[in-house]
Design a protein around this motif. Structure first.
Motif, PDB file in Angstrom:
ATOM      1  N   ASP A   1       0.799  -1.224   0.000  1.00 35.74           N
ATOM      2  CA  ASP A   1       0.000   0.000   0.000  1.00 35.74           C
ATOM      3  C   ASP A   1       0.832   1.274   0.000  1.00 35.74           C
ATOM      4  O   ASP A   1       0.288   2.364   0.099  1.00 35.74           O
ATOM      5  CB  ASP A   1      -0.916   0.017   1.229  1.00 35.74           C
ATOM      6  N   SER A   2       2.158   1.157  -0.080  1.00 34.38           N
ATOM      7  CA  SER A   2       2.991   2.356  -0.020  1.00 34.38           C
ATOM      8  C   SER A   2       2.692   3.304  -1.172  1.00 34.38           C
ATOM      9  O   SER A   2       2.633   4.533  -0.981  1.00 34.38           O
ATOM     10  CB  SER A   2       4.471   1.963  -0.027  1.00 34.38           C
ATOM     11  N   ASN A   3       2.486   2.761  -2.362  1.00 31.35           N
ATOM     12  CA  ASN A   3       2.182   3.627  -3.504  1.00 31.35           C
ATOM     13  C   ASN A   3       0.833   4.320  -3.335  1.00 31.35           C
ATOM     14  O   ASN A   3       0.674   5.491  -3.682  1.00 31.35           O
ATOM     15  CB  ASN A   3       2.189   2.806  -4.796  1.00 31.35           C
ATOM     16  N   GLU A   4      -0.143   3.569  -2.816  1.00 29.03           N
ATOM     17  CA  GLU A   4      -1.462   4.155  -2.611  1.00 29.03           C
ATOM     18  C   GLU A   4      -1.412   5.271  -1.563  1.00 29.03           C
ATOM     19  O   GLU A   4      -2.063   6.312  -1.728  1.00 29.03           O
ATOM     20  CB  GLU A   4      -2.443   3.076  -2.183  1.00 29.03           C
ATOM     21  N   ILE A   5      -0.664   5.061  -0.500  1.00 30.57           N
ATOM     22  CA  ILE A   5      -0.531   6.082   0.527  1.00 30.57           C
ATOM     23  C   ILE A   5       0.146   7.321  -0.042  1.00 30.57           C
ATOM     24  O   ILE A   5      -0.254   8.455   0.232  1.00 30.57           O
ATOM     25  CB  ILE A   5       0.262   5.532   1.733  1.00 30.57           C
ATOM     26  N   ARG A   6       1.188   7.099  -0.865  1.00 29.02           N
ATOM     27  CA  ARG A   6       1.870   8.229  -1.472  1.00 29.02           C
ATOM     28  C   ARG A   6       0.938   9.022  -2.374  1.00 29.02           C
ATOM     29  O   ARG A   6       0.943  10.256  -2.371  1.00 29.02           O
ATOM     30  CB  ARG A   6       3.069   7.728  -2.276  1.00 29.02           C
ATOM     31  N   ARG A   7       0.112   8.317  -3.147  1.00 28.11           N
ATOM     32  CA  ARG A   7      -0.841   8.999  -4.019  1.00 28.11           C
ATOM     33  C   ARG A   7      -1.874   9.784  -3.201  1.00 28.11           C
ATOM     34  O   ARG A   7      -2.284  10.883  -3.588  1.00 28.11           O
ATOM     35  CB  ARG A   7      -1.556   7.987  -4.922  1.00 28.11           C
ATOM     36  N   HIS A   8      -2.282   9.207  -2.067  1.00 27.69           N
ATOM     37  CA  HIS A   8      -3.259   9.894  -1.217  1.00 27.69           C
ATOM     38  C   HIS A   8      -2.675  11.182  -0.646  1.00 27.69           C
ATOM     39  O   HIS A   8      -3.349  12.223  -0.618  1.00 27.69           O
ATOM     40  CB  HIS A   8      -3.690   8.968  -0.086  1.00 27.69           C
ATOM     41  N   LEU A   9      -1.424  11.146  -0.211  1.00 27.38           N
ATOM     42  CA  LEU A   9      -0.785  12.341   0.321  1.00 27.38           C
ATOM     43  C   LEU A   9      -0.613  13.400  -0.757  1.00 27.38           C
ATOM     44  O   LEU A   9      -0.808  14.598  -0.509  1.00 27.38           O
ATOM     45  CB  LEU A   9       0.582  11.981   0.928  1.00 27.38           C
ATOM     46  N   GLU A  10      -0.259  12.983  -1.960  1.00 25.71           N
ATOM     47  CA  GLU A  10      -0.133  13.939  -3.060  1.00 25.71           C
ATOM     48  C   GLU A  10      -1.474  14.568  -3.397  1.00 25.71           C
ATOM     49  O   GLU A  10      -1.556  15.764  -3.720  1.00 25.71           O
ATOM     50  CB  GLU A  10       0.449  13.239  -4.294  1.00 25.71           C
ATOM     51  N   ASP A  11      -2.552  13.774  -3.295  1.00 25.42           N
ATOM     52  CA  ASP A  11      -3.884  14.306  -3.562  1.00 25.42           C
ATOM     53  C   ASP A  11      -4.262  15.373  -2.538  1.00 25.42           C
ATOM     54  O   ASP A  11      -4.836  16.423  -2.880  1.00 25.42           O
ATOM     55  CB  ASP A  11      -4.905  13.173  -3.542  1.00 25.42           C
ATOM     56  N   ILE A  12      -3.931  15.128  -1.266  1.00 20.57           N
ATOM     57  CA  ILE A  12      -4.225  16.108  -0.228  1.00 20.57           C
ATOM     58  C   ILE A  12      -3.467  17.407  -0.483  1.00 20.57           C
ATOM     59  O   ILE A  12      -4.007  18.508  -0.336  1.00 20.57           O
ATOM     60  CB  ILE A  12      -3.890  15.533   1.159  1.00 20.57           C
ATOM     61  N   GLN A  13      -2.206  17.289  -0.880  1.00 20.76           N
ATOM     62  CA  GLN A  13      -1.396  18.481  -1.122  1.00 20.76           C
ATOM     63  C   GLN A  13      -1.909  19.302  -2.302  1.00 20.76           C
ATOM     64  O   GLN A  13      -1.712  20.519  -2.341  1.00 20.76           O
ATOM     65  CB  GLN A  13       0.064  18.078  -1.356  1.00 20.76           C
ATOM     66  N   GLN A  14      -2.559  18.657  -3.248  1.00 14.73           N
ATOM     67  CA  GLN A  14      -3.053  19.359  -4.431  1.00 14.73           C
ATOM     68  C   GLN A  14      -4.478  19.873  -4.275  1.00 14.73           C
ATOM     69  O   GLN A  14      -4.996  20.525  -5.187  1.00 14.73           O
ATOM     70  CB  GLN A  14      -2.976  18.427  -5.649  1.00 14.73           C
ATOM     71  N   ARG A  15      -5.126  19.605  -3.171  1.00 15.60           N
ATOM     72  CA  ARG A  15      -6.499  20.063  -3.000  1.00 15.60           C
ATOM     73  C   ARG A  15      -6.562  21.589  -2.940  1.00 15.60           C
ATOM     74  O   ARG A  15      -5.714  22.238  -2.333  1.00 15.60           O
ATOM     75  CB  ARG A  15      -7.114  19.466  -1.731  1.00 15.60           C
ATOM     76  N   PRO A  16      -7.572  22.182  -3.566  1.00 18.34           N
ATOM     77  CA  PRO A  16      -7.670  23.641  -3.623  1.00 18.34           C
ATOM     78  C   PRO A  16      -7.934  24.265  -2.245  1.00 18.34           C
ATOM     79  O   PRO A  16      -8.654  23.699  -1.428  1.00 18.34           O
ATOM     80  CB  PRO A  16      -8.854  23.878  -4.564  1.00 18.34           C
TER      81      PRO A  16
END
Length: 244
Positions: A78-93
């Motif tokens: 799940d490391s890749n999924e967690i990384r994608r989730h963190l990147e999504d949070i950082q890109q939220r408006p």
């Protein structure tokens, strides 16, 4: 002294204050009860200590064997999924604006500053005092204004509005109404001042292309400090409407 004569002086009994007192059986019983209580508390403490040691031993054994292996496998998968989730949070408006020197514009719209001071806009647009939504989702929006209501009696309405092409008129999201009347006092202060705050906040679903803005009807004088009135928004859930 002859028989039958009455002794004129009563007999005196002397009590020896140095005599030893005989302890009662109740004192021994109390001493035994106290000793028994201490012994029981000691046993309970030893039992609790044993449970703690046993729990630590089981946890250590679990980490070294099956539990640790499973956790490591889950982490690697799940490391890749967690990384994608963190990147999504950082890109939220998100955005936060402070007050503009012009204060109120046309149609009672509060004007904002998006470049100076503690202002920021990230993945959101800004034009003519309005925030523009680029990504649909659920947003937490808020607005605070600081007012000097030392004027004649008036009904002040602080509103958070949304404009969308799907409707012919603006939509009211939040509203605060306050009826203020300044009451003069005998204070030696010559200027009239009655500072009040109004705060609005809520969670709303916003679509791409929507704009949000703040209005202030029958507005009294606003605070000269622009940092004392704010408008902001940030996404808390990305995507379409939630389903039950």
């Amino acid at each position: 002294m002859a028989e039958g004569d009455v002794d004129p002086y009563p007999q005196v009994f002397v009590i020896d204050s140095q005599a030893n007192y005989v302890s009662m059986p109740g004192e021994k019983r109390t001493r035994w009860v106290r000793s028994g209580q201490k012994f029981i508390l000691l046993l309970v403490g030893l039992a609790l200590l044993g449970l703690v040691v046993e729990g630590c031993f089981i946890y250590s054994l679990y980490k070294k064997t099956e539990g640790g292996t499973i956790l490591s496998q889950v982490g690697s998968k799940d490391s890749n999924e967690i990384r994608r989730h963190l990147e999504d949070i950082q890109q939220r408006p998100f955005a936060q604006l402070i007050g503009s020197a012009t204060y109120i514009g046309e149609n009672n719209e509060v004007q904002w500053e998006d470049k100076n001071g503690e202002t920021v806009t990230h993945n959101m647009g800004f034009e003519k005092g309005r925030l523009m939504v680029k990504e649909e989702g659920y947003y937490y929006i808020y607005s605070k204004v600081t007012l000097n209501v030392a004027e004649e009696c008036m009904l002040i309405q602080h509103k958070f509005m949304k404009a969308t092409s799907a409707y012919g008129k603006d939509i009211e999201l939040l509203k605060s109404k306050s009826y203020r009347c300044f009451k003069p006092t005998r204070s030696p202060i010559t200027h009239k001042e009655d500072i009040r705050n109004s705060f609005l906040a809520g969670i709303f679903y916003l679509q791409s292309g929507n704009t949000i803005f703040v209005t202030l009807e029958n507005s009294p004088r606003m605070s000269p400090k622009r940092t004392e009135y704010l408008m902001g928004a940030f996404m808390i859930y990305k995507g379409g409407t939630l389903q039950e």
